[in-house]
Write a protein that holds these residues in place. Structure first.
Motif, PDB file in Angstrom:
ATOM      1  N   SER A  50      17.931 -15.551  38.308  1.00  0.00           N
ATOM      2  CA  SER A  50      16.272 -15.553  38.925  1.00  0.00           C
ATOM      3  C   SER A  50      15.672 -14.527  39.997  1.00  0.00           C
ATOM      4  CB  SER A  50      16.219 -16.546  38.962  1.00  0.00           C
ATOM      5  OG  SER A  50      17.404 -17.437  39.901  1.00  0.00           O
ATOM      6  N   LEU A  51      16.582 -14.048  40.673  1.00  0.00           N
ATOM      7  CA  LEU A  51      16.487 -13.748  42.418  1.00  0.00           C
ATOM      8  C   LEU A  51      15.724 -12.318  41.220  1.00  0.00           C
ATOM      9  CD1 LEU A  51      20.135 -13.817  44.002  1.00  0.00           C
ATOM     10  CD2 LEU A  51      17.877 -15.157  44.397  1.00  0.00           C
ATOM     11  N   GLY A  52      15.710 -11.739  40.248  1.00  0.00           N
ATOM     12  CA  GLY A  52      14.962 -10.409  40.304  1.00  0.00           C
ATOM     13  C   GLY A  52      15.357  -9.486  41.099  1.00  0.00           C
ATOM     14  N   LEU A  53      17.129  -9.576  41.256  1.00  0.00           N
ATOM     15  CA  LEU A  53      17.482  -7.530  41.761  1.00  0.00           C
ATOM     16  C   LEU A  53      17.987  -6.531  40.657  1.00  0.00           C
ATOM     17  CD1 LEU A  53      21.163  -9.856  43.434  1.00  0.00           C
ATOM     18  CD2 LEU A  53      18.819  -8.869  45.134  1.00  0.00           C
ATOM     19  N   ASP A  54      17.257  -5.407  41.085  1.00  0.00           N
ATOM     20  CA  ASP A  54      17.982  -4.401  40.505  1.00  0.00           C
ATOM     21  C   ASP A  54      18.994  -4.300  40.281  1.00  0.00           C
ATOM     22  OD1 ASP A  54      19.537  -2.686  42.199  1.00  0.00           O
ATOM     23  OD2 ASP A  54      17.239  -2.717  43.589  1.00  0.00           O
ATOM     24  N   ALA A  55      19.481  -3.608  38.878  1.00  0.00           N
ATOM     25  CA  ALA A  55      21.212  -4.051  39.031  1.00  0.00           C
ATOM     26  C   ALA A  55      22.019  -3.511  39.754  1.00  0.00           C
ATOM     27  CB  ALA A  55      21.774  -2.964  38.233  1.00  0.00           C
ATOM     28  N   ARG A  62      27.409  -8.483  44.245  1.00  0.00           N
ATOM     29  CA  ARG A  62      28.683  -9.743  43.567  1.00  0.00           C
ATOM     30  C   ARG A  62      29.908  -9.602  44.038  1.00  0.00           C
ATOM     31  NH1 ARG A  62      27.600 -10.379  37.402  1.00  0.00           N
ATOM     32  NH2 ARG A  62      29.713 -11.156  37.726  1.00  0.00           N
ATOM     33  N   ALA A  63      30.090  -7.827  44.108  1.00  0.00           N
ATOM     34  CA  ALA A  63      31.178  -7.680  45.046  1.00  0.00           C
ATOM     35  C   ALA A  63      31.872  -6.240  45.001  1.00  0.00           C
ATOM     36  CB  ALA A  63      31.934  -7.272  43.338  1.00  0.00           C
ATOM     37  N   GLY A  64      30.737  -5.306  44.924  1.00  0.00           N
ATOM     38  CA  GLY A  64      31.243  -3.458  45.670  1.00  0.00           C
ATOM     39  C   GLY A  64      30.735  -4.139  46.832  1.00  0.00           C
ATOM     40  N   ALA A  78      33.496  -1.144  36.596  1.00  0.00           N
ATOM     41  CA  ALA A  78      33.186  -0.688  37.831  1.00  0.00           C
ATOM     42  C   ALA A  78      30.776  -1.109  37.287  1.00  0.00           C
ATOM     43  CB  ALA A  78      32.534  -0.441  38.570  1.00  0.00           C
ATOM     44  N   SER A  79      31.216  -0.710  35.825  1.00  0.00           N
ATOM     45  CA  SER A  79      29.587   0.123  35.383  1.00  0.00           C
ATOM     46  C   SER A  79      29.967  -1.356  34.461  1.00  0.00           C
ATOM     47  CB  SER A  79      30.345   0.983  34.462  1.00  0.00           C
ATOM     48  OG  SER A  79      30.538   0.505  33.188  1.00  0.00           O
ATOM     49  N   ALA A  80      30.188  -2.324  34.154  1.00  0.00           N
ATOM     50  CA  ALA A  80      30.129  -3.217  33.111  1.00  0.00           C
ATOM     51  C   ALA A  80      30.022  -4.934  34.377  1.00  0.00           C
ATOM     52  CB  ALA A  80      31.268  -3.743  32.623  1.00  0.00           C
ATOM     53  N   ALA A  81      29.936  -4.504  35.680  1.00  0.00           N
ATOM     54  CA  ALA A  81      30.576  -5.730  36.877  1.00  0.00           C
ATOM     55  C   ALA A  81      29.275  -6.207  36.622  1.00  0.00           C
ATOM     56  CB  ALA A  81      30.309  -4.915  37.906  1.00  0.00           C
TER      57      ALA A  81
END
Length: 82
Positions: A50-55, A62-64, A78-81
């Motif tokens: 619901s934050l509306g962040l792009d991928a 989240r992790a990067g 990483a692409s599936a993260a």
């Protein structure tokens, strides 16, 4: 900068400018966190959409960014993260 109070999707007391910062200049500077045990990671992550962040911003949040701070290797999936 803490994102642990309260669940990130609830903007109680957190100004809109904070969320704008996360989506722009802060995308490489903010780490995901929870207020465990009050707020579990499962709950916080479940409401993250619901934050509306792009991928890419969501991946970094989240992790990067944590991987960069702690000098951890990129995730094998990483692409599936996100």
């Amino acid at each position: 900068m803490s994102t642990s109070t309260p669940v990130p999707t609830r903007r109680n007391g957190i100004r809109e400018s904070w969320w704008t910062y996360l989506k722009a200049d802060g995308r490489h500077k903010v780490l995901f966190g929870t207020n465990y045990p009050m707020i579990t990671a499962t709950r916080a992550l479940g409401e993250l959409a619901s934050l509306g962040l792009d991928a890419e911003t969501e991946r970094l949040f989240r992790a990067g960014n944590a991987r960069g701070v702690f000098r951890l290797p990129p995730s094998a999936d990483a692409s599936a993260a996100v």
